[in-house]
Scaffold this active site. Structure first.
Site, PDB file in Angstrom:
ATOM      1  N   CYS A 113      11.343 -45.897 -21.498  1.00  0.00           N
ATOM      2  CA  CYS A 113      12.507 -45.465 -20.701  1.00  0.00           C
ATOM      3  C   CYS A 113      12.861 -43.998 -20.942  1.00  0.00           C
ATOM      4  O   CYS A 113      13.547 -43.389 -20.127  1.00  0.00           O
ATOM      5  CB  CYS A 113      13.718 -46.331 -21.027  1.00  0.00           C
ATOM      6  SG  CYS A 113      13.439 -48.079 -20.709  1.00  0.00           S
ATOM      7  N   HIS A 253      20.568 -42.795 -19.091  1.00  0.00           N
ATOM      8  CA  HIS A 253      19.626 -43.872 -18.770  1.00  0.00           C
ATOM      9  C   HIS A 253      20.435 -45.105 -18.391  1.00  0.00           C
ATOM     10  O   HIS A 253      21.463 -45.402 -19.000  1.00  0.00           O
ATOM     11  CB  HIS A 253      18.742 -44.152 -19.985  1.00  0.00           C
ATOM     12  CG  HIS A 253      17.877 -45.361 -19.817  1.00  0.00           C
ATOM     13  ND1 HIS A 253      17.130 -45.585 -18.678  1.00  0.00           N
ATOM     14  CD2 HIS A 253      17.651 -46.432 -20.632  1.00  0.00           C
ATOM     15  CE1 HIS A 253      16.479 -46.728 -18.806  1.00  0.00           C
ATOM     16  NE2 HIS A 253      16.782 -47.262 -19.974  1.00  0.00           N
ATOM     17  N   ASN A 283      17.807 -51.640 -14.537  1.00  0.00           N
ATOM     18  CA  ASN A 283      17.144 -50.697 -15.441  1.00  0.00           C
ATOM     19  C   ASN A 283      15.745 -50.402 -14.898  1.00  0.00           C
ATOM     20  O   ASN A 283      14.878 -51.260 -14.928  1.00  0.00           O
ATOM     21  CB  ASN A 283      17.075 -51.330 -16.840  1.00  0.00           C
ATOM     22  CG  ASN A 283      16.401 -50.432 -17.864  1.00  0.00           C
ATOM     23  OD1 ASN A 283      15.818 -49.403 -17.523  1.00  0.00           O
ATOM     24  ND2 ASN A 283      16.473 -50.836 -19.123  1.00  0.00           N
TER      25      ASN A 283
END
Ligand code: UT7
Length: 326
Positions: A113, A253, A283
């Site tokens: 990520c 994020h 996500n």
């Protein structure tokens, strides 16, 4: 000293929407649980014939248009992804061909990520060193392809998408002021895909054991993420001799709304300064930061001169920040 400026941003998501209500029919979960624990309402899922490079290409094309830069001007393409089309060639090579960026070198960046910010830091170093003039960094994922749709602990969290930036030498003090990258490999087993690589190559047994899907110890990851992200945003602000109040826009994020709120609280920052997209997209791993960045540029929250702080956290474990004078 030359700074690296963002010349254009673009993003792309697949059309197909998967709602929390639909997930209620697939696993033992509820819309209420997902909203309360994560903030996610729906996510986009790529079709069976869509791969990461397809999303990356679309986002890259839009970033080139926004930057007013031709594909043949690119010197380098970096694709940050944990869901490459295949082991090799790199997804970046496939994107280079589709875009017609014949002059560009291309490689993938694997930092889960945090991959987009790791890619941004790499591109920044090339441009500052004067080695390259125009670089595209893409964060692109089809996380749905490595999601275990029988595991309620993970399948409600992720989505597919891509975001891209075109970078070049900056002007008038604008551009990337700092990047900070961190890794702690001792916690690699908190969030990982155990199968399919050289440790556990694909076999009938590995498939039966569902080793090719994301495994996450969510609550432990959550706690490390909150601490690491609080530290990394403070590190970025202090390294630049700034105060939290100087930050105009935080682009975090998009893993969990509670993590995002904890970071904002640490900076004493109102949520109006924080870009949140996870209710729509879940996500999207390496794609989440550039997708959120694109949204905030398009809706006018990010304009020239604004101080923009990016942060991310993910498998590795990895975490990172980038501070940009837009
Ligand atoms: O992007 C990379 C980094 N990723 C992250 O930073 C993600 C970090 N982790 C998280 O966002 C959160 O830990 C989760 C959203 C994954 C989980 O939230 P939590 O508050 O940490 O919950 P938990 O894992 O402690 O689970 C609480 C309960 C458990 O039940 P018991 O054992 O208390 O009876 C779980 O089994 O919630 C249960 N649960 C669910 N219930 C309904 C777990 N998943 C679900 C679900 N629906 N989908």
């Amino acid at each position: 000293m030359t700074r690296t400026m963002v010349l254009g941003v673009g993003s792309f998501v697949p059309e197909n929407v998967l709602t929390n209500q639909q997930l209620e029919k697939m696993v033992d979960t509820s819309d209420e649980w997902i909203r309360e624990r994560t903030g996610i309402v729906e996510r986009r899922i790529a079709g069976a014939n869509t791969a990461t490079s397809d999303l990356a290409y679309e986002a890259g094309k839009r970033a080139l248009e926004a930057a007013g830069v031709g594909a043949d001007e690119l010197d380098l393409i970096i694709v940050a992804t944990a869901t490459p089309d295949m082991f090799f060639p790199a997804t970046a090579c496939l994107v280079q061909d589709r875009l017609g960026a014949r002059r560009a070198a291309a490689f993938d960046m694997s930092a889960a990520c945090s991959g987009f910010i790791f890619g941004l830091a790499t591109a920044d170093a090339y441009i500052k060193a004067g080695l390259y003039k125009k670089i595209m960094v893409i964060g692109a994922e089809t996380v749905s392809k490595i999601t275990d749709w029988t595991d309620r602990n993970t399948c409600v969290l992720f989505g597919d998408g891509a975001g891209a930036v075109v970078l070049g030498p900056g002007e008038d003090g604008r551009g990337i002021l700092s990047t900070h990258l961190h890794t702690d490999g001792s916690m690699s087993d908190l969030l990982y895909v155990p199968g399919g690589g050289s440790r556990n190559p694909a076999t009938h047994e590995s498939i039966d054991q569902r080793l090719h899907y994301i495994k996450m110890r969510g609550n432990e990851t959550f706690k490390v993420a909150v601490r690491a992200l609080e530290e990394v945003v403070v590190e970025a602000i202090e390294a630049n001799g700034l105060k939290p109040a100087d930050i105009d826009v935080l682009v975090p994020h998009q893993a969990n709304l509670r993590i995002i709120q904890a970071t904002a609280k640490r900076l004493d920052m109102p949520m109006s300064k924080v870009v949140v997209t996870l209710h729509k997209y879940g996500n999207t791993s390496a794609a989440s930061v550039p997708m959120a960045l694109d949204e905030a540029v398009k809706d006018g929250r990010i304009t020239p001169g604004k101080l923009v702080l990016l942060e991310a956290f993910g498998g590795g474990l990895t975490w990172a920040s980038a501070l940009i004078r837009w």
